[in-house]
Design an enzyme around this catalytic site. Structure first.
Site, PDB file in Angstrom:
ATOM      1  N   SER A 116       1.117  -1.160  -0.110  1.00 55.19           N
ATOM      2  CA  SER A 116      -0.050  -0.213  -0.281  1.00 55.19           C
ATOM      3  C   SER A 116       0.755   1.137  -0.060  1.00 55.19           C
ATOM      4  O   SER A 116       1.465   1.849  -0.851  1.00 55.19           O
ATOM      5  CB  SER A 116      -1.702   0.022   1.282  1.00 55.19           C
ATOM      6  OG  SER A 116      -2.214   0.775   0.781  1.00 55.19           O
ATOM      7  N   HIS A 175      -2.334  -0.894  -4.335  1.00 52.36           N
ATOM      8  CA  HIS A 175      -3.710  -1.106  -4.470  1.00 52.36           C
ATOM      9  C   HIS A 175      -4.101   0.528  -4.520  1.00 52.36           C
ATOM     10  O   HIS A 175      -3.357   1.555  -3.967  1.00 52.36           O
ATOM     11  CB  HIS A 175      -4.313  -2.362  -3.324  1.00 52.36           C
ATOM     12  CG  HIS A 175      -4.451  -1.359  -2.063  1.00 52.36           C
ATOM     13  ND1 HIS A 175      -4.873  -2.529  -1.192  1.00 52.36           N
ATOM     14  CD2 HIS A 175      -3.606  -1.170  -1.506  1.00 52.36           C
ATOM     15  CE1 HIS A 175      -4.150  -2.405   0.107  1.00 52.36           C
ATOM     16  NE2 HIS A 175      -3.900  -1.336   0.056  1.00 52.36           N
TER      17      HIS A 175
END
Length: 219
Positions: free
Chosen positions: A125, A150
């Site tokens: 992330s 993501h």
């Protein structure tokens, strides 16, 4: 004026950095202590503060405002110490707050020294985003680390208008992060948009091919 800032703020920055480091790592567990000998006798440092003197910073937790403030302070201090010498950031982070991560990212881009980013463990992330934001040619990963990108996560509750406002903000952050990832990786924005729709895991060698990092560290 610049010299005045360096002289007046240097002591405050290092004290703030060390205090933040100690506070963060005490919550994680026991921190090893390094004993150094000097003309004035022995002096004890926690290992993270000692490594800071070698221009090594650790991001070894989730990213929140406290972690962000600590890393930004350390980056500014090390720039004041030597604006030419590289700074190394070791990243083992599941990600966290986008705004806190962007504060670290913007500081990395603005300071004079090159920032070397090194993934050990996992960079997921926002951790992966910061990894990709290191100086070109100096973004590294250890052989068995994992990297994941993501889209931003978020939730909203309240009245319909409030939910709409939050949804617009998440979409704005998604667009911003994906545009920057496309810039750092060299991938088309359309591919970044597609790949970040779900958790997208990469090995270090795959991350090199993708453009997230430049090299896998080997003996």
């Amino acid at each position: 004026m610049e010299n005045y800032f360096v002289n007046s703020e240097k002591k405050h920055l290092i004290q703030s950095s060390i205090s933040s480091y100690e506070s963060i790592h005490k919550t994680i567990g026991a921190v090893p202590t390094v004993i150094e000998q000097s003309g004035r006798g022995e002096r004890a440092f926690d290992i993270y503060s000692r490594l800071l003197r070698e221009r090594i910073i650790f991001l070894g937790s989730g990213i929140n405002d406290q972690v962000s403030d600590s890393l930004v302070a350390q980056l500014l201090f090390l720039e004041a110490e030597d604006p030419e010498k590289d700074i190394q950031i070791y990243i083992n982070s599941p990600g966290g707050s986008v705004t806190a991560g962007m504060a670290i990212y913007d500081t990395m881009q603005q300071i004079s020294p090159d920032v070397v980013t090194i993934c050990f463990g996992v960079a997921a992330s926002m951790g992966a985003f910061l990894l990709s934001g290191g100086a070109k040619g100096k973004r590294l990963a250890l052989p068995n680390s994992r990297i994941m990108i993501h889209q931003p996560l978020g939730g909203a509750q309240g009245q319909a208008v409030e939910i709409e406002i939050q949804a617009k903000e998440i979409l704005f952050l998604k667009k911003t992060l994906n545009s920057l990832l496309a810039e750092h990786t060299g991938q088309p924005l359309e591919k970044i948009n597609e790949d970040t729709e779900r958790d997208y895991f990469l090995s270090p060698s795959e991350a090199v091919e993708y453009g997230l990092i430049d090299k896998v560290i080997k003996k």
